[in-house]
Design an enzyme around this catalytic site. Structure first.
Site, PDB file in Angstrom:
ATOM      1  N   MET A  77       0.872  -1.284   0.066  1.00  0.00           N
ATOM      2  CA  MET A  77       0.163   0.189  -0.118  1.00  0.00           C
ATOM      3  C   MET A  77       0.785   1.146  -0.132  1.00  0.00           C
ATOM      4  O   MET A  77       0.372   2.471   0.145  1.00  0.00           O
ATOM      5  CB  MET A  77      -1.017  -0.215   1.153  1.00  0.00           C
ATOM      6  CG  MET A  77      -1.941  -1.249   1.155  1.00  0.00           C
ATOM      7  SD  MET A  77      -3.249  -0.719   2.274  1.00  0.00           S
ATOM      8  CE  MET A  77      -2.750  -0.713   3.663  1.00  0.00           C
TER       9      MET A  77
ATOM     10  N   HIS B 160       9.174  -3.600   3.616  1.00  0.00           N
ATOM     11  CA  HIS B 160       8.980  -3.696   2.268  1.00  0.00           C
ATOM     12  C   HIS B 160       9.935  -4.158   1.228  1.00  0.00           C
ATOM     13  O   HIS B 160       9.997  -4.986   0.259  1.00  0.00           O
ATOM     14  CB  HIS B 160       8.176  -2.571   1.409  1.00  0.00           C
ATOM     15  CG  HIS B 160       6.884  -1.980   2.171  1.00  0.00           C
ATOM     16  ND1 HIS B 160       6.831  -0.937   2.850  1.00  0.00           N
ATOM     17  CD2 HIS B 160       5.654  -2.539   2.071  1.00  0.00           C
ATOM     18  CE1 HIS B 160       5.711  -0.786   3.408  1.00  0.00           C
ATOM     19  NE2 HIS B 160       4.854  -1.835   3.069  1.00  0.00           N
TER      20      HIS B 160
ATOM     21  N   GLY C  27       4.853 -10.419   3.984  1.00  0.00           N
ATOM     22  CA  GLY C  27       5.635 -10.235   5.378  1.00  0.00           C
ATOM     23  C   GLY C  27       4.927 -11.032   6.388  1.00  0.00           C
ATOM     24  O   GLY C  27       3.758 -10.809   6.524  1.00  0.00           O
TER      25      GLY C  27
ATOM     26  N   ILE D  35      10.572  -7.440   9.602  1.00  0.00           N
ATOM     27  CA  ILE D  35      11.864  -6.389   9.886  1.00  0.00           C
ATOM     28  C   ILE D  35      11.441  -5.337  10.904  1.00  0.00           C
ATOM     29  O   ILE D  35      10.467  -4.668  10.857  1.00  0.00           O
ATOM     30  CB  ILE D  35      12.413  -5.720   8.418  1.00  0.00           C
ATOM     31  CG1 ILE D  35      12.597  -6.687   7.526  1.00  0.00           C
ATOM     32  CG2 ILE D  35      13.445  -4.854   8.463  1.00  0.00           C
ATOM     33  CD1 ILE D  35      13.839  -7.615   7.615  1.00  0.00           C
TER      34      ILE D  35
HETATM   35  P1  AMP Z   1       1.518  -3.028   3.296  1.00  0.00           P
HETATM   36  O1  AMP Z   1       2.050  -1.938   2.568  1.00  0.00           O
HETATM   37  O2  AMP Z   1       1.444  -2.607   4.827  1.00  0.00           O
HETATM   38  O3  AMP Z   1       0.073  -3.494   2.930  1.00  0.00           O
HETATM   39  O4  AMP Z   1       2.441  -4.247   3.432  1.00  0.00           O
HETATM   40  C1  AMP Z   1       2.794  -4.824   2.392  1.00  0.00           C
HETATM   41  C2  AMP Z   1       3.598  -6.062   2.476  1.00  0.00           C
HETATM   42  O5  AMP Z   1       4.913  -5.595   3.028  1.00  0.00           O
HETATM   43  C3  AMP Z   1       2.703  -7.042   3.434  1.00  0.00           C
HETATM   44  O6  AMP Z   1       3.012  -8.246   2.901  1.00  0.00           O
HETATM   45  C4  AMP Z   1       3.313  -6.951   4.637  1.00  0.00           C
HETATM   46  O7  AMP Z   1       3.248  -7.921   5.536  1.00  0.00           O
HETATM   47  C5  AMP Z   1       4.995  -6.427   4.399  1.00  0.00           C
HETATM   48  N1  AMP Z   1       5.466  -5.892   5.444  1.00  0.00           N
HETATM   49  C6  AMP Z   1       5.001  -4.576   6.066  1.00  0.00           C
HETATM   50  N2  AMP Z   1       5.828  -4.144   7.033  1.00  0.00           N
HETATM   51  C7  AMP Z   1       6.901  -5.145   7.033  1.00  0.00           C
HETATM   52  C8  AMP Z   1       7.781  -5.539   8.140  1.00  0.00           C
HETATM   53  N3  AMP Z   1       8.171  -4.664   8.895  1.00  0.00           N
HETATM   54  N4  AMP Z   1       8.685  -6.668   8.002  1.00  0.00           N
HETATM   55  C9  AMP Z   1       8.243  -7.411   6.737  1.00  0.00           C
HETATM   56  N5  AMP Z   1       7.379  -7.313   5.983  1.00  0.00           N
HETATM   57  C10 AMP Z   1       6.620  -6.321   6.035  1.00  0.00           C
END
Ligand code: AMP
Length: 284
Positions: A30, A37, A148, A177
């Protein structure tokens, strides 16, 4: 790096890339990108030949409008990060590219998995997540898709979606992370004030305490209860859940055995920002 907005154009582009270059790896996000990411993009870069990143703030997965309205948007920095990570294609769809005219979600019902914890606390959230990932999978048709472990329950839900509807897509879970101080990286962290950050960090220290007590004293359930009480005592933390679960089904762990797939999961609102975190028991 190519930037594509229209779904049909992306599908067309990837058809050729797939033939000439090989496996397509997909990282849906997002935006408001951070190192969490980036780690997904790095894994995709290692495992596949064509790395596709999507940036789409899915309006259907926010159960609170304020969270959607306040979701950070950092488009230029996101593109810079993607370029540095060697992403081949960034997909930046409009709502109509993803949802077409209907703008409808389908209900996602995988039993308890979609009903408990995140499913219970955020009604409609998994309907939105599954609906958007289903549409993105149909547009991108990746060979591998990277998610993630930060969003551990979401990962389990997506694995279920893939198993039932997209058996040819391999879902890869990537490690959580953290920032240097231990806070799980999240796009929403920019909204945490400096003073609230200290309270937010207690989520991680509680997870670590459970890990330590479980390892050294074999006292998992006592440690869960003690840390839940400690978090509840902090008036800056609105604790939603703190529990040891099976990381595949999200059933609560009972008994003294701690199987390999056990995770401690936590969700809380700190300073108006909703945070989730988790830690696998049995690894440091
Ligand atoms: P989001 O943009 O928050 O929807 O996340 C997009 C992807 O990045 C999802 O698969 C999340 O699980 C992954 N993600 C977000 N934060 C982290 C993090 N701290 N460590 C690993 N993956 C992450």
């Amino acid at each position: 790096m190519v930037i594509i907005h229209a779904a049909a154009e992306l599908a067309d582009f990837l058809k050729k890339e797939r033939l000439t270059r090989g496996l397509v790896g997909f990282v849906p996000t997002m935006g408001a990108l951070h190192e969490g990411h980036a780690s997904l993009m790095q894994q995709a870069r290692r495992d596949t030949q064509v790395v596709v990143l999507s940036i789409f703030v899915n309006p259907k997965q926010f159960n609170e409008n304020a969270d959607f309205v306040n979701y950070p948007v950092t488009r230029e920095a996101d593109l810079e990060l993607a370029r540095n990570e060697g992403v081949d294609v960034v997909f930046l769809p409009d709502v109509s590219d993803v949802y077409e005219d209907s703008f409808q979600t389908e209900s996602a019902n995988y039993g308890d998995l979609t009903a408990v914890f995140e499913g219970g606390k955020r009604p409609g959230h998994f309907d939105g997540v599954v609906s958007v990932v289903r549409r993105l999978f149909k547009i991108v048709r990746p060979d591998l898709a990277f998610f993630g472990e930060k969003d551990l329950q979401q990962l389990a839900v997506i694995r279920q979606l893939s198993k039932i509807e997209f058996p040819r897509i391999q879902v890869i879970g990537c490690p959580l992370i953290r920032d240097e101080d231990g806070l799980a990286m999240s796009s929403r962290n920019v909204r945490i004030s400096a003073s609230d950050r200290g309270h937010a960090l207690k989520l991680h220290s509680s997870l670590l305490d459970v890990l330590r007590c479980s390892k050294t004293q074999g006292d998992l359930h006592g440690a869960i209860d003690r840390n839940r009480d400690l978090l509840n005592e902090d008036e800056h933390i609105e604790l939603e859940y703190f529990a040891a679960v099976n990381g595949k089904e999200f059933s609560i762990l009972k008994g003294r055995e701690v199987p390999e797939e056990t995770f401690v999961i936590v969700a809380a609102v700190v300073g108006g920002v909703r945070l989730i975190d988790n830690c696998r028991l049995g690894c440091s």
